[in-house]
Scaffold this motif. Structure first.
Motif, short mmCIF file in Angstrom:
data_model
loop_
_atom_site.label_atom_id
_atom_site.label_comp_id
_atom_site.label_asym_id
_atom_site.label_seq_id
_atom_site.Cartn_x
_atom_site.Cartn_y
_atom_site.Cartn_z
N SER A 121 17.89 10.55 43.09
CA SER A 121 17.74 11.77 43.90
C SER A 121 17.37 12.95 43.02
N ARG A 122 18.11 13.11 41.94
CA ARG A 122 17.84 14.21 41.01
C ARG A 122 16.49 14.04 40.33
N ASP A 139 20.97 19.61 41.72
CA ASP A 139 21.42 19.29 43.07
C ASP A 139 20.88 20.29 44.11
N LEU A 175 26.28 13.36 43.32
CA LEU A 175 25.79 14.68 43.71
C LEU A 175 26.93 15.62 44.07
N ARG A 225 18.62 13.44 48.94
CA ARG A 225 19.85 12.67 48.72
C ARG A 225 19.63 11.21 49.12
N SER A 226 20.23 10.32 48.38
CA SER A 226 20.02 8.90 48.62
C SER A 226 21.31 8.14 48.34
N VAL A 271 25.63 18.87 48.60
CA VAL A 271 24.43 18.09 48.80
C VAL A 271 24.69 16.90 49.72
N HIS A 272 25.78 16.18 49.51
CA HIS A 272 25.98 14.99 50.34
C HIS A 272 26.92 15.22 51.51
N VAL A 304 17.66 18.74 44.97
CA VAL A 304 17.91 17.62 45.87
C VAL A 304 18.04 18.12 47.30
N GLU A 305 18.80 19.19 47.47
CA GLU A 305 18.99 19.75 48.81
C GLU A 305 17.69 20.32 49.36
N GLU A 320 24.73 8.98 45.71
CA GLU A 320 25.39 9.95 46.60
C GLU A 320 26.73 10.43 46.04
#
Length: 425
Positions: free
Chosen positions: A147-148, A400, A417, A409-410, A421-422, A403-404, A414
């Motif tokens: 994700s990052r 992060d 993060l 996000r994945s 974010v999650h 990511v947002e 997860e």
């Protein structure tokens, strides 16, 4: 409304965002279109292992050398997009000692640092390691937080002039005079590109078909299960020919168990089978017994973007995961002369695909595709991505926020993060 761009990249996983970044840093006008949030496909649904090359050392020397080189580059440029875990290849009593020796010798030949330790030393480093562990090989494996990684690549591309479109699936292509002149995007304005890069991974065949090109993929699914287990430092690899349940990847307070390899017809429509889950617990617990009863945090399936001609030539699972730049302007009969893969169907002058590969080698995949595109466009600027740090590399909170911003996000990372974010409280 229609937008114009020099290069349209279809696919926003690690490779697609890496291509967008590479080309943007060369001064190319790039638009990237991803049908979901970034890293929404294979990149974000992997076991997130940063390969040292040891897994491929005896079977694919070129792939192994690519892995160790990219491993070193990512440690230099990616910062908090990776975890510095190290790795062990563990030989259990049931495993062939000759295979262990072959792998160790191949690592030495490929320049992959490797050290053999006995079972007692391996258990000192991993206290819960099985009593059946005879010995282990220490290698510089690591962990990737996809994700990052994808978000940071996209952020640098954006900051250098690229347009990043999420939730904008490619829905059709208009080909005139042997060139793609328009790409229809859902959720965004259509694009008129000078060149189109297909970096759609497992879905690359479907994207190619929009331009009348045949690109044969052989997708295989694999399950990953993240369980609560605190304190594992190195990645654990079973030292045997690749099989189900032979990798355990550490996160902070969890470990990821993986994986299976089952061919599927449709990467969007396949059965998530319980036998795969059971196999992960059964096989991974042979290396690390406490995971047999560990509480599940989450589980997910990913689908690998395997290129069918390569899989057929290599014999399938366990050999390698090579990557290919496929030139859709080339005649398949001229492959030997051009040195590139070509695909049957209508020749399209301004279209190329990148297929296969591994998360570890995303950057060099992006470099090779970007070199190809730059040559087509007459751009002389060199690749900079092997030296230039990713933005926010030393700041996980900033990563992060990327990511947002890109909905990246994945399930693979997860738990790593930040809560905002999650979605945790």
């Amino acid at each position: 409304m229609v937008n114009t761009t020099e290069v349209l990249v279809v696919g926003g996983g690690a490779t697609g965002t890496g291509i967008a970044r590479d080309l943007a840093l060369r001064g190319v006008d790039v638009t990237l279109a991803e049908r979901r949030g970034l890293a929404g496909g294979t990149s974000g649904r992997s076991h997130s292992l940063l390969h040292s090359g040891a897994r491929y050392a005896e079977a694919d020397p070129v792939g192994a050398e690519e892995c160790i080189e990219e491993n070193r580059i990512l440690r230099r440029i990616a910062g908090e997009c990776i975890g510095e875990s190290g790795g062990l290849f563990v030989q259990l009593e049931a495993d062939d000692p000759a295979y262990f020796e072959e792998k160790y010798e191949a690592c030495e030949e490929r320049g992959i640092p490797a050290e053999v330790i006995d079972g007692d030393e391996a258990r000192r480093r991993v206290p819960d390691l099985s009593e059946d562990a005879v010995r282990a090989m220490v290698v510089p494996d690591g962990v990737v937080y996809p994700s990052r990684l994808a978000a940071a690549n996209a952020a640098d591309a954006r900051d250098n002039g690229a347009t990043i479109l999420t939730h904008a699936p490619a829905e059709g292509m208009t080909v005139e005079g042997g060139c793609i002149v328009r790409v229809e995007l859902g959720g965004a304005a259509d694009v008129e590109p000078d060149f189109v890069v297909n970096a759609a991974g497992t879905w690359a065949g479907q994207v190619a078909a929009m331009a009348g090109v045949e690109l044969e993929m052989r997708p295989t699914k694999g399950v990953m299960i993240s369980v609560y287990y605190d304190g594992l430092d190195p990645v654990l690899n079973r030292c045997r020919p690749p099989a189900d349940g032979d990798i355990i990847v550490p996160h902070d307070t969890e470990v990821v168990l993986g994986t299976t390899s089952v061919e599927v017809d449709d990467p969007d429509d396949f059965e998530e089978e319980e036998w795969e889950v059971e196999a992960m617990f059964e096989e991974c617990s042979k290396m690390l017994p406490p995971v047999a009863d560990a509480e599940v945090s989450r589980r997910w399936w990913g689908v690998r973007p395997l290129y069918a001609p390569d899989e057929a030539s290599r014999g399938g699972r366990g050999i390698s995961r090579g990557f290919f730049v496929v030139d859709h302007a080339a005649d398949p009969d001229d492959e030997a002369a051009t040195g590139r893969s070509a695909s049957p169907g209508e020749n399209v002058e301004n279209f190329a695909s990148i297929v296969g590969g591994k998360l570890t080698t995303y950057r060099v995949m992006a470099e090779q595709m970007s070199d190809f595109v730059a040559d087509r466009l007459g751009v002389d600027e060199p690749c900079l991505t092997d030296e230039r740090p990713l933005p926010g590399a030393d700041d996980p909170e900033r990563l992060d926020t990327f990511v947002e911003a890109f909905d990246a996000r994945s399930p693979s990372d997860e738990d790593v993060l930040s809560p905002s974010v999650h979605g945790a409280d």
